[in-house]
Design an enzyme around this catalytic site. Structure first.
Site, PDB file in Angstrom:
ATOM      1  N   SER A 408       6.571  -0.274   1.119  1.00 29.89           N
ATOM      2  CA  SER A 408       5.525  -1.250   0.843  1.00 29.89           C
ATOM      3  C   SER A 408       6.086  -2.605   0.421  1.00 29.89           C
ATOM      4  O   SER A 408       5.336  -3.568   0.321  1.00 29.89           O
ATOM      5  CB  SER A 408       4.584  -0.715  -0.246  1.00 29.89           C
ATOM      6  OG  SER A 408       5.318  -0.317  -1.383  1.00 29.89           O
ATOM      7  N   HIS A 429       3.392   0.607   7.207  1.00 27.07           N
ATOM      8  CA  HIS A 429       2.961   0.682   5.809  1.00 27.07           C
ATOM      9  C   HIS A 429       1.541   1.213   5.742  1.00 27.07           C
ATOM     10  O   HIS A 429       0.580   0.471   5.936  1.00 27.07           O
ATOM     11  CB  HIS A 429       3.068  -0.705   5.155  1.00 27.07           C
ATOM     12  CG  HIS A 429       2.649  -0.722   3.725  1.00 27.07           C
ATOM     13  ND1 HIS A 429       2.182  -1.847   3.099  1.00 27.07           N
ATOM     14  CD2 HIS A 429       2.606   0.270   2.790  1.00 27.07           C
ATOM     15  CE1 HIS A 429       1.872  -1.556   1.837  1.00 27.07           C
ATOM     16  NE2 HIS A 429       2.118  -0.289   1.632  1.00 27.07           N
ATOM     17  N   GLU A 441      -0.093  -1.822   7.872  1.00 28.88           N
ATOM     18  CA  GLU A 441       0.694  -3.025   8.139  1.00 28.88           C
ATOM     19  C   GLU A 441       1.852  -2.621   9.051  1.00 28.88           C
ATOM     20  O   GLU A 441       2.671  -1.773   8.687  1.00 28.88           O
ATOM     21  CB  GLU A 441       1.240  -3.619   6.838  1.00 28.88           C
ATOM     22  CG  GLU A 441       0.230  -4.441   6.065  1.00 28.88           C
ATOM     23  CD  GLU A 441       0.830  -5.078   4.827  1.00 28.88           C
ATOM     24  OE1 GLU A 441       0.639  -6.286   4.652  1.00 28.88           O
ATOM     25  OE2 GLU A 441       1.478  -4.366   4.040  1.00 28.88           O
ATOM     26  N   ASN A 479       0.762  -6.812  -0.312  1.00 32.65           N
ATOM     27  CA  ASN A 479       1.309  -6.701  -1.659  1.00 32.65           C
ATOM     28  C   ASN A 479       1.822  -8.043  -2.177  1.00 32.65           C
ATOM     29  O   ASN A 479       1.830  -8.278  -3.386  1.00 32.65           O
ATOM     30  CB  ASN A 479       2.418  -5.650  -1.700  1.00 32.65           C
ATOM     31  CG  ASN A 479       1.858  -4.249  -1.802  1.00 32.65           C
ATOM     32  OD1 ASN A 479       0.736  -4.051  -2.254  1.00 32.65           O
ATOM     33  ND2 ASN A 479       2.624  -3.263  -1.364  1.00 32.65           N
TER      34      ASN A 479
END
Length: 707
Positions: A408, A429, A441, A479
């Site tokens: 991540s 991800h 992702e 993130n």
């Protein structure tokens, strides 16, 4: 007689029966062109003296998936859908709708205006307009109650849920269920009507009884929802108008529909609808995906189990590898539990359950990856562990196999460099729980081959996920933005707002959970590990909040330990943690910070502005392809309220000039954190929007106007 009108409808006669076949692949969407062809064909059959009954049916997989959203701007061009439906209802010749596949939205409104409805095969029907911030605006909210009664119509219209053919028959929406082709079923029903064996009746002639109990219960339920969206409540008002004479009810419904069309809620939901579809427009879209049949997942923890579950439901053979032998059975049991849940929720067909379970092999041996077309690594976030694993995978995996990491945050280029096949290494991800959350992702490293990217997107679509292409950086798209959003929340906490105030304000904005409640759910120790990893690169001038670290020092990691920012009992939140409150107060005193008060609007403004500013930097650096990709990440992976459209959609509503003003104002307090991205200044100078950078319309609405 057989005729093809503009290749959109097929007009023909079968003895005394006239037929109109919708023939606009792939889903017979009812836009201006199709409704014009339908109306012309209907008039042709109306004026044919040999025709005594008319059948509407769909060619292909569906009767129709509904109105064409891209044609919303043409809704008032003649013939309008309400104009066509009035003609169907008023017809002296009986009109029969033979429905198959799906009949959603405007398509069901067409059927409701006919005199008799036949369901064919595994039909599903519905009026899902509230999911786009609208209500049925072509008579659906008036005609459905005339068939089902108020309670049934409220349930269907205000929820937007779809209904099976059997339920539709029980509710009185359908008059008959049939097998065979829709055309054959329609003809058979028409013959029975002409022979007096089946009664056909105009929907508009039916009366609707008032049902105050159902209305009040629905009103209370919808107002209690968080967020309490406008569309379901307005739809309820429209359904209640069905107790009026039909012309009055239709006028009321149309007025309410147009009010919603002009609103920001509708624009946000339509933007979200198109965002889900826009992410597939990638540079690698013309590459041929590699064949993927068997997939290995490494890691039997929560993430690995969730990924394996998603793959099994998607129809793949899965080898789940858990290095600790004593945990292999536990990992398998967790997957079986997930599949049982999917079966219960209707995400997995009962007849497929056994075969799906049989497609799972669990082992502690890494040798199983040798059979895989794709390997997905889902071990803990440690670069040395991941690179060591990928070096082993490179030696064991067959030629052409794709090696994917579920990291991540970490550098996918560095992971790829640990192999001799960097062209076949990619980031996938997933978001936890991976079998439920829709975002993936797709992180493209410097040497990732185009067919590897295309394979990842094909896999995601097959799983029913929303794939978004991202370049490599710490935290990728989601993130990275989340980090700045959380920093803004941490600063608000230090400066005087309580974590309950911050969470409450952002939940009122539409987030399912505020940032501190989310931290408790995810585990405060997980976030601390990331902060510790990045501590060496933290700028000296950065304002750092120690609150979360001090809470972790107490062994309070959130829900899993029963306390974090909040207290928990049996997994349920029981109010703020007094110990955490004291830590916050002590830290404010240690920093000699004067306590300030913040309104809910100020809290939302700072959180949203921080998110937007970082999203703009993500766009500037080319980490995301387009603004709409960023919106898709936030909508489908991070719980951004769908009716708000996403941070970039919100940025256009706020406007670049106002965003610049806010950032410069906040920079008086913290110039290191609050900085205006150059792209934002460029858009303000050029008078452009983020929607302009998408290249395609996505339901965008500029401040003070609608499209």
């Amino acid at each position: 007689m057989k005729d093809n009108v503009n290749r959109l409808v097929v007009i023909e006669t079968e003895g005394e029966i006239g037929l109109i076949g919708l023939a606009k692949p792939p889903v017979n969407a009812i836009g201006l062109a199709l409704r014009t062809a339908m109306y012309d064909g209907f008039q042709t059959l109306q004026h044919d003296p040999a025709v005594r009954a008319i059948v509407l049916y769909g060619e292909g997989r569906f009767f129709s998936a509904g109105a064409d959203i891209k044609d919303f701007g043409k809704a008032d061009i003649q013939p309008t859908l309400p104009h066509i439906l009035k003609a169907l209802n008023d017809s002296e010749k009986p009109v029969i709708a033979a429905l198959h596949g799906v009949a959603f939205g405007g398509a069901l409104e067409v059927a409701l205006a006919t005199h008799l409805r036949v369901g064919v095969g595994d039909l599903r029907i519905g009026l899902p307009e509230v999911k786009l911030g609208l209500l049925p605006g072509a008579g659906g909210a008036q005609r459905l109650p005339r068939l089902t009664g108020l309670a049934g119509a409220i349930d269907i219209i205000c929820s937007g849920r779809d209904v099976s053919a059997r339920e539709a028959l029980d509710l009185g929406i359908l008059d008959r269920l049939a097998q065979g082709t829709p055309r054959e079923a329609g003809i058979a029903a028409a013959r029975d009507v002409l022979a007096g064996k089946l009664a056909a009746r105009r929907t508009d002639t039916r009366d609707v009884a008032e049902d105050l109990a159902a209305v009040e219960a629905a009103k209370a339920r919808l107002k209690a929802k968080r967020p309490a969206l406008q569309a379901p409540l307005t739809a309820l008002e429209a359904v209640c108008a069905a107790t009026l004479p039909i012309d009055e009810g239709l006028a009321k419904e149309r007025a309410l529909f147009m009010d919603l069309m002009a609103g920001e809620e509708r624009a946000g939901l339509v933007h979200a609808f198109f965002a889900e579809r826009a992410t597939g427009d990638i540079p690698e879209k013309d590459a041929e995906p590699r064949h993927i049949d068997r997939i290995a997942v490494i890691g039997g923890g929560t993430m690995g189990v969730g990924i394996a579950t998603a793959l099994l439901i998607g129809g793949y053979h899965v080898d789940l590898i858990e290095a600790q032998s004593e945990r292999v059975a536990q990992a398998r049991a967790a997957v079986e539990g997930n599949l049982a849940g999917a079966l219960k929720r209707g995400k997995l067909a009962e007849q497929a359950h056994g075969a799906t379970l049989a497609a799972l092999d669990c082992t502690d041996s890494l040798d199983a990856v040798g059979r895989a077309d794709l390997v997905i690594e889902a071990i803990f976030e440690d670069m040395s562990a991941k690179t060591a694993l990928f070096t082993k995978l490179d030696m064991i995996c067959k030629r052409g196999a794709i090696l994917a990491t579920n990291t991540s945050y970490l550098d996918v280029n560095e992971i790829a460099a640990a192999t001799k096949r960097p062209q076949s290494v990619i980031g996938l991800h997933f978001f936890s729980p991976a079998h439920i959350m829709r975002l993936i992702e797709v992180v493209v490293a410097e040497e990732t081959a185009p067919d590897c990217v295309a394979s990842a997107f094909a896999l995601a679509r097959k799983l029913g996920k929303v794939p978004v292409r991202a370049e490599v950086c710490d935290g990728f798209i989601g993130n990275r933005i989340l980090t700045q959003y959380r920093r803004a929340a941490d600063y608000l906490l230090l400066d005087g707002a309580s974590f309950t105030e911050i969470d409450g304000a952002l939940e009122d904005f539409g987030f399912a959970m505020g940032p501190f409640a989310v931290s408790d759910l995810a585990g405060l120790d997980i976030a601390k590990a990331t902060r510790d990893r990045k501590a060496a690169t933290r700028p000296a001038e950065e304002r750092y909040s120690r609150v979360a670290d001090l809470i972790c020092d107490q062994g309070w990691f959130g829900r899993k330990t029963g306390q974090g920012y909040y207290l928990y009992e049996g997994g349920k939140q029981k109010g703020g943690n007094p110990g955490a409150l004291e830590i916050v107060s002590a830290e404010r005193r240690a920093l000699n910070l004067p306590e300030r008060s913040f309104t809910s609007e100020e809290i939302v403004s700072r959180g949203l502005t921080a998110m937007i500013a970082e999203a703009v930097r993500v766009l500037e650096e080319g980490i995301a392809l387009r603004p709409v990709d960023i919106d898709a990440v936030e909508l489908f992976g991070y719980g951004f309220p769908r009716h708000r459209g996403g941070p970039m959609h919100q940025a256009d509503l706020i406007g670049p000039a106002e965003l610049i003003r806010r950032i410069e104002l906040y920079a008086n307090e913290d110039p290191q954190f609050w900085q205006v991205p150059q792209l934002l200044r460029d858009l303000a100078r050029e008078g452009r929007s983020f929607a302009d950078l998408n290249g395609t319309p996505t339901g965008h609405v500029t401040k003070g106007s609608t499209k």
